[in-house]
Motif scaffolding. Structure first.
Motif, PDB file in Angstrom:
ATOM      1  N   TRP A  21      14.952   1.502   7.553  1.00 43.37           N
ATOM      2  CA  TRP A  21      13.865   2.818   7.555  1.00 43.37           C
ATOM      3  C   TRP A  21      12.582   2.131   7.815  1.00 43.37           C
ATOM      4  CZ3 TRP A  21      10.424   1.782   4.180  1.00 43.37           C
ATOM      5  CH2 TRP A  21      10.607   0.446   3.218  1.00 43.37           C
ATOM      6  N   GLY A  22      12.046   0.451   7.855  1.00 41.98           N
ATOM      7  CA  GLY A  22      11.277   0.173   8.358  1.00 41.98           C
ATOM      8  C   GLY A  22      10.976  -1.478   7.877  1.00 41.98           C
ATOM      9  N   ALA A  40       1.588  -7.249  -3.965  1.00 41.44           N
ATOM     10  CA  ALA A  40       1.445  -5.859  -3.199  1.00 41.44           C
ATOM     11  C   ALA A  40       1.609  -5.994  -1.684  1.00 41.44           C
ATOM     12  CB  ALA A  40      -0.059  -6.323  -3.294  1.00 41.44           C
ATOM     13  N   GLY A  41       1.960  -5.363  -1.088  1.00 43.06           N
ATOM     14  CA  GLY A  41       2.408  -5.782   0.802  1.00 43.06           C
ATOM     15  C   GLY A  41       1.432  -4.664   1.363  1.00 43.06           C
ATOM     16  N   VAL A  42       2.243  -4.334   2.689  1.00 43.58           N
ATOM     17  CA  VAL A  42       1.977  -3.598   3.670  1.00 43.58           C
ATOM     18  C   VAL A  42       3.685  -2.803   4.026  1.00 43.58           C
ATOM     19  CG1 VAL A  42       1.121  -3.042   5.747  1.00 43.58           C
ATOM     20  CG2 VAL A  42      -0.259  -4.456   4.701  1.00 43.58           C
ATOM     21  N   VAL A  43       3.512  -1.616   3.964  1.00 44.28           N
ATOM     22  CA  VAL A  43       4.647  -0.970   4.469  1.00 44.28           C
ATOM     23  C   VAL A  43       4.246  -0.194   5.543  1.00 44.28           C
ATOM     24  CG1 VAL A  43       6.363   0.840   3.929  1.00 44.28           C
ATOM     25  CG2 VAL A  43       5.997  -0.777   2.423  1.00 44.28           C
ATOM     26  N   THR A  44       5.596  -0.843   6.552  1.00 51.50           N
ATOM     27  CA  THR A  44       5.967   0.025   7.874  1.00 51.50           C
ATOM     28  C   THR A  44       6.508   0.210   8.626  1.00 51.50           C
ATOM     29  OG1 THR A  44       4.748  -2.546   8.870  1.00 51.50           O
ATOM     30  CG2 THR A  44       5.642  -0.553  10.675  1.00 51.50           C
ATOM     31  N   VAL A  45       6.467   2.083   8.524  1.00 50.46           N
ATOM     32  CA  VAL A  45       7.471   3.385   8.823  1.00 50.46           C
ATOM     33  C   VAL A  45       7.897   3.740   9.314  1.00 50.46           C
ATOM     34  CG1 VAL A  45       8.166   5.170   7.650  1.00 50.46           C
ATOM     35  CG2 VAL A  45       7.441   3.426   5.881  1.00 50.46           C
ATOM     36  N   GLY A  50      12.134   7.129   6.991  1.00 55.26           N
ATOM     37  CA  GLY A  50      11.078   6.717   5.529  1.00 55.26           C
ATOM     38  C   GLY A  50      12.141   6.696   4.789  1.00 55.26           C
ATOM     39  N   HIS A  51      12.229   6.272   3.225  1.00 54.67           N
ATOM     40  CA  HIS A  51      12.885   6.123   2.745  1.00 54.67           C
ATOM     41  C   HIS A  51      13.217   6.569   1.577  1.00 54.67           C
ATOM     42  CE1 HIS A  51       9.308   5.548  -0.937  1.00 54.67           C
ATOM     43  NE2 HIS A  51       8.538   4.822   0.301  1.00 54.67           N
ATOM     44  N   ASP A 107       3.356  11.456  14.649  1.00 51.61           N
ATOM     45  CA  ASP A 107       3.879  10.752  16.203  1.00 51.61           C
ATOM     46  C   ASP A 107       3.997   9.179  15.667  1.00 51.61           C
ATOM     47  OD1 ASP A 107       5.002  12.667  16.903  1.00 51.61           O
ATOM     48  OD2 ASP A 107       2.944  13.403  17.826  1.00 51.61           O
ATOM     49  N   GLU A 108       3.600   9.198  15.335  1.00 52.30           N
ATOM     50  CA  GLU A 108       2.802   7.430  14.784  1.00 52.30           C
ATOM     51  C   GLU A 108       2.784   6.480  13.748  1.00 52.30           C
ATOM     52  OE1 GLU A 108      -1.543   6.621  13.285  1.00 52.30           O
ATOM     53  OE2 GLU A 108      -1.364   7.823  15.053  1.00 52.30           O
ATOM     54  N   THR A 109       3.428   5.287  13.874  1.00 52.54           N
ATOM     55  CA  THR A 109       3.938   3.936  12.677  1.00 52.54           C
ATOM     56  C   THR A 109       2.700   4.463  11.409  1.00 52.54           C
ATOM     57  OG1 THR A 109       4.541   2.553  14.001  1.00 52.54           O
ATOM     58  CG2 THR A 109       4.579   2.312  12.002  1.00 52.54           C
ATOM     59  N   MET A 110       3.220   5.048  10.251  1.00 46.77           N
ATOM     60  CA  MET A 110       3.169   4.953   9.337  1.00 46.77           C
ATOM     61  C   MET A 110       2.564   3.273   8.664  1.00 46.77           C
ATOM     62  SD  MET A 110       4.319   8.183   6.695  1.00 46.77           S
ATOM     63  CE  MET A 110       3.028   8.108   5.744  1.00 46.77           C
ATOM     64  N   ARG A 111       1.718   2.654   8.422  1.00 41.08           N
ATOM     65  CA  ARG A 111       1.273   1.945   7.962  1.00 41.08           C
ATOM     66  C   ARG A 111       0.516   1.902   7.008  1.00 41.08           C
ATOM     67  NH1 ARG A 111       0.770  -3.688  10.021  1.00 41.08           N
ATOM     68  NH2 ARG A 111      -1.886  -3.450   8.751  1.00 41.08           N
TER      69      ARG A 111
END
Length: 140
Positions: A21-22, A40-45, A50-51, A107-111
């Motif tokens: 999912w990312g 901490a970190g950055v998730v890209t979906v 989705g998770h 429609d775009e990548t979630m960060r």
């Protein structure tokens, strides 16, 4: 690497945790730079991904939407799912051990920037069946 380099990391600087999912770029954690109280970190979906519903026993989580739009679910104190549309600038608090999930409906990548306190829940992600490492060298 000089000791001071451990203070500054971009998501592309570290090996990422990859999933169907990312991905998660853990930029602050005991194993990355010696953080002791949180990770901490950055998730890209990607769009449409989705998770699944999950929790982090013994840890709280902060989710902050940097880019994109989606649906965030967090269970309330009775176990009832509460779902809201989220977008850039939205902060989400996930209480200790509470189930939650994220779905990119845009429609775009979630960060997403996330924080776990205390550090450690991210290590359990390595046990998921779709987990794989994306080497930092492959991200540039």
């Amino acid at each position: 690497m000089p000791d001071t380099d451990r203070y500054f990391h971009y998501p592309e600087d570290v090996d990422n945790f990859g999933f169907d999912w990312g991905r998660l770029a853990l930029t602050v954690a005991p194993e990355v730079n010696g953080a002791t109280q949180f990770s901490a970190g950055v998730v890209t979906v990607p769009p449409g991904q989705g998770h699944a519903r999950h929790n982090h026993p013994g840890a709280e989580e902060i989710i902050f939407i940097l880019e994109g739009r989606g649906e965030q679910m967090v269970e309330d104190e009775t176990g009832t799912p509460v779902t809201r549309e989220v977008g850039p600038g939205c902060s989400v608090f996930v209480p200790e051990s509470r189930f939650h999930s994220t779905l990119n409906t845009g429609d775009e990548t979630m960060r997403i920037f996330l924080v776990y306190a205390p550090a450690g829940p991210e290590l359990a992600l390595r046990d998921l069946p779709d987990f794989h490492i994306i080497p930092a060298a492959d991200l540039t």
